[in-house]
Design a protein around this motif. Structure first.
Motif, PDB file in Angstrom:
ATOM      1  N   ARG A 518       0.829  -1.213   0.000  1.00  0.00           N
ATOM      2  CA  ARG A 518       0.000   0.000   0.000  1.00  0.00           C
ATOM      3  C   ARG A 518       0.862   1.261   0.000  1.00  0.00           C
ATOM      4  O   ARG A 518       0.545   2.240  -0.688  1.00  0.00           O
ATOM      5  N   LEU A 519       1.934   1.232   0.763  1.00  0.00           N
ATOM      6  CA  LEU A 519       2.806   2.409   0.820  1.00  0.00           C
ATOM      7  C   LEU A 519       3.524   2.623  -0.514  1.00  0.00           C
ATOM      8  O   LEU A 519       3.653   3.768  -0.980  1.00  0.00           O
ATOM      9  N   MET A 520       3.985   1.549  -1.126  1.00  0.00           N
ATOM     10  CA  MET A 520       4.659   1.698  -2.412  1.00  0.00           C
ATOM     11  C   MET A 520       3.677   2.192  -3.479  1.00  0.00           C
ATOM     12  O   MET A 520       4.033   3.027  -4.325  1.00  0.00           O
ATOM     13  N   ASP A 521       2.432   1.696  -3.431  1.00  0.00           N
ATOM     14  CA  ASP A 521       1.426   2.182  -4.377  1.00  0.00           C
ATOM     15  C   ASP A 521       1.113   3.658  -4.123  1.00  0.00           C
ATOM     16  O   ASP A 521       0.899   4.424  -5.082  1.00  0.00           O
ATOM     17  N   HIS A 522       1.077   4.047  -2.852  1.00  0.00           N
ATOM     18  CA  HIS A 522       0.810   5.449  -2.488  1.00  0.00           C
ATOM     19  C   HIS A 522       1.835   6.382  -3.136  1.00  0.00           C
ATOM     20  O   HIS A 522       1.476   7.452  -3.657  1.00  0.00           O
ATOM     21  N   VAL A 523       3.084   5.966  -3.126  1.00  0.00           N
ATOM     22  CA  VAL A 523       4.129   6.784  -3.745  1.00  0.00           C
ATOM     23  C   VAL A 523       4.053   6.698  -5.265  1.00  0.00           C
ATOM     24  O   VAL A 523       4.150   7.713  -5.977  1.00  0.00           O
ATOM     25  N   ALA A 524       3.870   5.481  -5.786  1.00  0.00           N
ATOM     26  CA  ALA A 524       3.885   5.290  -7.240  1.00  0.00           C
ATOM     27  C   ALA A 524       2.817   6.112  -7.943  1.00  0.00           C
ATOM     28  O   ALA A 524       3.001   6.542  -9.093  1.00  0.00           O
ATOM     29  N   GLU A 525       1.685   6.344  -7.273  1.00  0.00           N
ATOM     30  CA  GLU A 525       0.611   7.132  -7.870  1.00  0.00           C
ATOM     31  C   GLU A 525       0.957   8.613  -7.988  1.00  0.00           C
ATOM     32  O   GLU A 525       0.248   9.365  -8.669  1.00  0.00           O
ATOM     33  N   ARG A 526       2.054   9.026  -7.350  1.00  0.00           N
ATOM     34  CA  ARG A 526       2.350  10.454  -7.256  1.00  0.00           C
ATOM     35  C   ARG A 526       3.716  10.846  -7.830  1.00  0.00           C
ATOM     36  O   ARG A 526       4.092  12.022  -7.751  1.00  0.00           O
ATOM     37  N   VAL A 527       4.449   9.893  -8.379  1.00  0.00           N
ATOM     38  CA  VAL A 527       5.783  10.197  -8.904  1.00  0.00           C
ATOM     39  C   VAL A 527       5.964   9.555 -10.266  1.00  0.00           C
ATOM     40  O   VAL A 527       5.179   8.689 -10.688  1.00  0.00           O
TER      41      VAL A 527
END
Length: 565
Positions: A518-527
């Motif tokens: 979930r944390l990696m997806d949270h970042v991936a959606e924004r960079v």
């Protein structure tokens, strides 16, 4: 680019010529003689008493053979006696070298030898480490008395054997003290060691006076002046006063930063020039006790690293403290989530960040103490008076980058120090044509606000793209399941380096593969794709220095060893 300054203040200051650190103490002792300067439990010293005790310590050091230019180590925990002995050493014409009281004997011995220490002012709790390090060649070892902030170890009875009684320093004959030059070395301050071995920075009296004047005038809306005896004090500028400023001779803060570190060391004299009261806590940081002191002592200024502020937020239990008007933070940028939480905890305060390093005495950049004109979230602030900042290409260091581009931060100003003791080659690398090469990555906006991205050595390269950990840390810190985070670059044979995050989860979160995804997806959606976090490790806490800076060197070591716990 013409960076902003506090409203009502000049763009440049008239620094007190030929002034020393002792002149600042003398000026406040005359201007605020009965105001409490230091509070350590129930023990207090007024400004007049602080000056008197420091003067006596100076005479005691002289009587025991300490001459101008000699190096005296302060090997003590935080207490009012640290501040007394600090000024005493300087009034004697000697040089202070503050050392971490938690250093093991071997490291302590190395630092004392590197600066040719002649005397050590220690404490009953730290004296055993000094004995283990060895005291050969020292002309004086004295232990300051225990206090509430720095009690004696269990079972201790009186001063440690073999030390000169501290009372002997305070009762030495009253003799004239030597004149001290602004060019004299005031400090041999060791760097934090976050990127390797600590080095002793040569800090002169004029550097300290300049940096103290810069920051104190900026944050109080006042200008420096001299009294008829040459003492330095502040004169308020009414048009510069904001709702979250306390003027000269008012305000109370809690001195929680280690006094051996540049931030704590210089903040002592910031407080003295401002005529504020400093509360010493010493010992282990207790956020509940800290907040109790804020309420009991009507504290107006809170200072600390983001790690300390996180602890206060967690311990607040929904309460708020409206008497606090300024929250000062350093060591690392504050993320947007923490900023919002601080606004709830201290609803009437300006949150003022800052940036600096030991090589610049203490500070180069800070925010405006003005709730009507805050700096952008994520910015460390603006260059203080008479400080120039350039963002240069890290490779072509002669090329200054335009606003918005990230590069290496270079600085020039009267607070930039004289280099590293005994390291001429390293000095030549970092101090170039009057400029200090900080080694930190940053960018500025069109109005001059400085945004620290991270250490130049922390930048990683993924498939030829530059990736800045600071941006990834900001995104992860905004996630509701994350308490603290640090991102490092880890070697990867196929792509060069990959971003790896070390995360302290919130108590309500369940660490494991699901949360990591979930944390990696949270970042991936924004960079951009090349900036995505590739690994996440959950830890109970992050390794930090005594000043609250996260030790990425230790995280890299943990990653290499595979021991993320």
């Amino acid at each position: 680019m013409h960076p902003r300054k506090p409203k009502g203040m000049p763009t440049s200051l008239d620094y007190p010529q030929d002034a020393t650190i002792g002149d600042i103490l003398a000026g406040s002792a005359r201007r605020y003689p009965r105001r409490v300067a230091l509070r350590d439990g129930e023990d207090t010293l007024t400004y007049a008493e602080l000056h008197d005790r420091a003067h006596r310590v100076a005479q005691g050091l002289r009587a025991h053979g300490i001459a101008p230019g000699d190096v005296v180590a302060l090997h003590q925990p935080n207490s009012l006696w640290f501040t007394v002995t600090y000024y005493g050493v300087l009034l004697a014409g000697a040089t202070v070298t503050p050392v971490n009281p938690a250093l093991p004997p071997a490291a302590l011995r190395e630092q004392l030898a590197e600066v040719a220490t002649r005397a050590v002012l220690t404490h009953p709790a730290t004296e055993p480490a000094l004995r283990a390090a060895g005291t050969d060649g020292l002309v004086l070892v004295a232990a300051v008395p225990p206090t509430r902030a720095a009690p004696a170890p269990a079972g201790a009875d009186g001063p440690p054997p073999g030390t000169t009684p501290f009372e002997d320093l305070l009762t030495a004959p009253d003799t004239p003290l030597p004149a001290v030059s602004p060019e004299a070395l005031a400090h041999l301050s060791f760097t934090g060691g976050t990127t390797g071995r600590s080095k002793a920075v040569m800090v002169r009296h004029r550097h300290v006076v300049a940096n103290v004047v810069q920051f104190t005038c900026w944050r109080t809306g006042a200008l420096p002046a001299r009294d008829e005896h040459g003492g330095v004090h502040l004169e308020a500028v009414p048009s510069a006063r904001t709702a979250t400023m306390t003027g000269p001779g008012s305000g109370t803060g809690i001195a929680v930063a280690p006094l051996f570190h540049a931030m704590g060391l210089i903040s002592q004299t910031n407080n003295v020039l401002a005529g504020q009261t400093a509360i010493l806590t010493g010992g282990r940081f207790d956020p509940v006790r800290y907040l109790s002191l804020v309420a009991e002592r009507h504290v107006t200024h809170v200072t600390g690293s983001p790690a300390l502020l996180h602890a206060l937020i967690a311990a607040s239990d929904g309460r708020c403290y409206p008497e606090v008007v300024t929250v000062n933070s350093g060591a690392a940028p504050i993320d947007t989530t923490t900023s919002a939480a601080l606004a709830r905890l201290f609803p009437n305060a300006s949150v003022v960040e800052g940036y600096g390093l030991t090589e610049a005495t203490m500070g180069l950049v800070t925010g405006l103490v003005d709730p009507e004109d805050p700096v952008p979230v994520g910015s460390a602030g603006l260059p203080v008076f008479d400080t120039e900042i350039e963002i240069r290409d890290p490779v072509d260091t002669g090329r200054v980058l335009p606003a918005g581009e990230t590069g290496e931060l270079w600085a020039r100003g009267p607070q930039v120090t004289s280099g590293y003791l005994g390291h001429p080659e390293l000095t030549a690398q970092q101090y170039v044509d009057g400029w200090l090469r900080t080694g930190d990555l940053a960018h500025q906006d069109e109005r001059g606000h400085v945004f620290i991205v991270g250490r130049a050595k922390d930048m990683l390269i993924y498939k030829g793209y530059n990736v800045y950990p600071g941006r990834l840390e900001e995104l992860l810190a905004a996630h509701p399941d994350v308490d603290q985070v640090s991102v490092i670059g880890a070697p990867s044979p196929s792509v060069g380096e990959i971003p790896v995050a070390y995360v302290v989860p919130r108590p309500s979160a369940v660490p494991g593969p699901d949360l990591a995804r979930r944390l990696m997806d949270h970042v991936a959606e924004r960079v951009a794709p090349y900036q995505k976090v590739r690994e996440i490790h959950f830890v109970g806490d992050l390794p930090t220095s005594a000043a609250g800076k996260i030790l990425k060197t230790e995280l890299r070591r943990l990653h290499r060893s595979g021991d993320a716990a």
